[in-house]
Scaffold this motif. Sequence first.
Motif, PDB file in Angstrom:
ATOM      1  N   LYS A  38     -16.173 -17.577 -53.149  1.00 55.08           N
ATOM      2  CA  LYS A  38     -16.537 -16.757 -51.822  1.00 55.08           C
ATOM      3  C   LYS A  38     -15.226 -16.722 -51.166  1.00 55.08           C
ATOM      4  CE  LYS A  38     -21.190 -17.934 -51.450  1.00 55.08           C
ATOM      5  NZ  LYS A  38     -22.683 -18.234 -50.783  1.00 55.08           N
ATOM      6  N   THR A  39     -14.836 -15.606 -50.327  1.00 61.38           N
ATOM      7  CA  THR A  39     -13.867 -15.220 -49.700  1.00 61.38           C
ATOM      8  C   THR A  39     -14.226 -15.047 -48.174  1.00 61.38           C
ATOM      9  OG1 THR A  39     -14.019 -13.065 -50.100  1.00 61.38           O
ATOM     10  CG2 THR A  39     -12.504 -14.784 -51.579  1.00 61.38           C
ATOM     11  N   GLY A  44     -17.644 -14.539 -45.230  1.00 64.55           N
ATOM     12  CA  GLY A  44     -17.150 -15.064 -43.947  1.00 64.55           C
ATOM     13  C   GLY A  44     -16.597 -16.399 -44.107  1.00 64.55           C
ATOM     14  N   TYR A  45     -16.504 -17.070 -45.336  1.00 61.13           N
ATOM     15  CA  TYR A  45     -15.953 -18.326 -45.381  1.00 61.13           C
ATOM     16  C   TYR A  45     -15.283 -18.287 -46.773  1.00 61.13           C
ATOM     17  CZ  TYR A  45     -20.337 -20.021 -47.577  1.00 61.13           C
ATOM     18  OH  TYR A  45     -21.213 -19.944 -48.551  1.00 61.13           O
ATOM     19  N   ALA A  46     -14.496 -19.455 -47.062  1.00 59.63           N
ATOM     20  CA  ALA A  46     -13.971 -19.558 -48.543  1.00 59.63           C
ATOM     21  C   ALA A  46     -14.549 -20.659 -49.049  1.00 59.63           C
ATOM     22  CB  ALA A  46     -12.427 -19.602 -48.412  1.00 59.63           C
ATOM     23  N   ALA A  47     -14.895 -20.605 -50.254  1.00 63.17           N
ATOM     24  CA  ALA A  47     -15.685 -21.692 -50.980  1.00 63.17           C
ATOM     25  C   ALA A  47     -15.553 -21.382 -52.441  1.00 63.17           C
ATOM     26  CB  ALA A  47     -17.193 -21.946 -50.672  1.00 63.17           C
ATOM     27  N   VAL A  48     -15.762 -22.372 -53.321  1.00 71.12           N
ATOM     28  CA  VAL A  48     -15.801 -22.277 -55.042  1.00 71.12           C
ATOM     29  C   VAL A  48     -17.342 -22.693 -55.141  1.00 71.12           C
ATOM     30  CG1 VAL A  48     -14.907 -22.635 -56.937  1.00 71.12           C
ATOM     31  CG2 VAL A  48     -13.196 -22.138 -55.274  1.00 71.12           C
ATOM     32  N   GLN A  49     -18.115 -21.992 -55.883  1.00 70.91           N
ATOM     33  CA  GLN A  49     -19.384 -22.296 -56.516  1.00 70.91           C
ATOM     34  C   GLN A  49     -19.141 -23.020 -57.787  1.00 70.91           C
ATOM     35  OE1 GLN A  49     -22.716 -19.930 -57.560  1.00 70.91           O
ATOM     36  NE2 GLN A  49     -23.344 -20.520 -55.560  1.00 70.91           N
ATOM     37  N   VAL A  80     -23.356 -26.050 -56.695  1.00 72.88           N
ATOM     38  CA  VAL A  80     -22.892 -26.695 -55.541  1.00 72.88           C
ATOM     39  C   VAL A  80     -21.653 -26.043 -54.984  1.00 72.88           C
ATOM     40  CG1 VAL A  80     -22.250 -28.611 -54.333  1.00 72.88           C
ATOM     41  CG2 VAL A  80     -23.632 -28.949 -56.186  1.00 72.88           C
ATOM     42  N   GLU A  81     -21.663 -25.923 -53.739  1.00 73.13           N
ATOM     43  CA  GLU A  81     -20.280 -25.180 -53.272  1.00 73.13           C
ATOM     44  C   GLU A  81     -19.405 -26.197 -52.556  1.00 73.13           C
ATOM     45  OE1 GLU A  81     -20.974 -22.206 -50.383  1.00 73.13           O
ATOM     46  OE2 GLU A  81     -22.113 -20.826 -51.531  1.00 73.13           O
ATOM     47  N   PHE A  82     -18.142 -26.075 -53.171  1.00 72.35           N
ATOM     48  CA  PHE A  82     -17.009 -26.790 -52.331  1.00 72.35           C
ATOM     49  C   PHE A  82     -15.982 -25.967 -51.777  1.00 72.35           C
ATOM     50  CE2 PHE A  82     -18.768 -28.979 -56.012  1.00 72.35           C
ATOM     51  CZ  PHE A  82     -18.496 -30.246 -55.869  1.00 72.35           C
ATOM     52  N   LYS A  83     -15.907 -26.287 -50.293  1.00 72.57           N
ATOM     53  CA  LYS A  83     -14.983 -25.552 -49.421  1.00 72.57           C
ATOM     54  C   LYS A  83     -13.684 -26.096 -49.637  1.00 72.57           C
ATOM     55  CE  LYS A  83     -18.002 -23.886 -45.927  1.00 72.57           C
ATOM     56  NZ  LYS A  83     -18.399 -24.042 -44.453  1.00 72.57           N
ATOM     57  N   TYR A  84     -12.467 -25.320 -49.192  1.00 66.72           N
ATOM     58  CA  TYR A  84     -11.358 -25.748 -49.393  1.00 66.72           C
ATOM     59  C   TYR A  84     -10.690 -26.264 -50.594  1.00 66.72           C
ATOM     60  CZ  TYR A  84     -13.046 -25.298 -44.614  1.00 66.72           C
ATOM     61  OH  TYR A  84     -13.486 -25.044 -43.351  1.00 66.72           O
ATOM     62  N   PHE A  85     -11.093 -25.613 -51.731  1.00 65.28           N
ATOM     63  CA  PHE A  85     -10.728 -25.984 -52.802  1.00 65.28           C
ATOM     64  C   PHE A  85      -9.141 -26.296 -53.042  1.00 65.28           C
ATOM     65  CE2 PHE A  85     -11.431 -27.022 -57.728  1.00 65.28           C
ATOM     66  CZ  PHE A  85     -12.449 -27.665 -57.356  1.00 65.28           C
ATOM     67  N   GLU A  86      -8.537 -27.208 -53.418  1.00 66.08           N
ATOM     68  CA  GLU A  86      -6.945 -27.309 -53.461  1.00 66.08           C
ATOM     69  C   GLU A  86      -6.290 -26.213 -54.248  1.00 66.08           C
ATOM     70  OE1 GLU A  86      -6.146 -31.486 -54.444  1.00 66.08           O
ATOM     71  OE2 GLU A  86      -6.820 -32.219 -52.773  1.00 66.08           O
ATOM     72  N   VAL A  87      -6.905 -26.249 -55.578  1.00 65.84           N
ATOM     73  CA  VAL A  87      -6.243 -25.113 -56.462  1.00 65.84           C
ATOM     74  C   VAL A  87      -7.168 -23.802 -56.577  1.00 65.84           C
ATOM     75  CG1 VAL A  87      -5.305 -24.859 -58.931  1.00 65.84           C
ATOM     76  CG2 VAL A  87      -5.490 -26.996 -58.038  1.00 65.84           C
TER      77      VAL A  87
END
Length: 205
Positions: A38-39, A44-49, A80-87
């Motif tokens: 997600k971007t 509307g927000y950044a996340a990795v599912q 599960v979504e994780f926001k602000y993934f480092e890589v």
Amino acid sequence: MSGIIGKKVGMTSIFDAEGKNIPCTVIEAGPCVVTQVKTVETDGYAAVQLAYDEKKEKNTTAALKGHFAKAGTAPKRKMVEFKYFEVEKTLGEVVDVTLFEEGDYVDVVGTSKGKGFQGVVKRHGFGGVGMQTHGQHNRMRAPGSLGASSFPSRVFKGMRMAGRTGGSRVKIQNLQIVKVFAEQNLLVVSGSIPGAKGSYVLIEK
């Protein structure tokens, strides 16, 4: 915040270099598949599912089948979504225990064991009546007075009373990773984590 989905395997203990016995929890962490990125522009927000733990196609809805097909993976049970993934991650990429190293500190999120309807002694740690005396009858674990009569003529919100206990989301912070077994996708963290054996947990870095 980087993270991974896993399952609680059980508890064990490990001896450190000084001979101290450390109680530990074993977690089967991943491998997880990136099923959506997600971007801010599109969502509307950044996340990795991330998705974890395969399940049968016949138990998957058509919409989710298409969702997993975009990532080129089989249907999964847990997403599960994780926001602000480092890589930065790409669709279909696999995330495994190599995300962590021995000595790292992580936060573990799980669902605590459900205890059903419990009284105030077990639920809130009330002391109860210490000794039974003349005239006492079935008061050993009772909650006692709940509030005044004429004023305010009600029970205040938040009064600690009997009720459903457990089965809630709990986060344990600053657990150290003692061992990483990359071949078996296992993490060994110091201390205990919430939940029963086989329950899903989130490991946040």
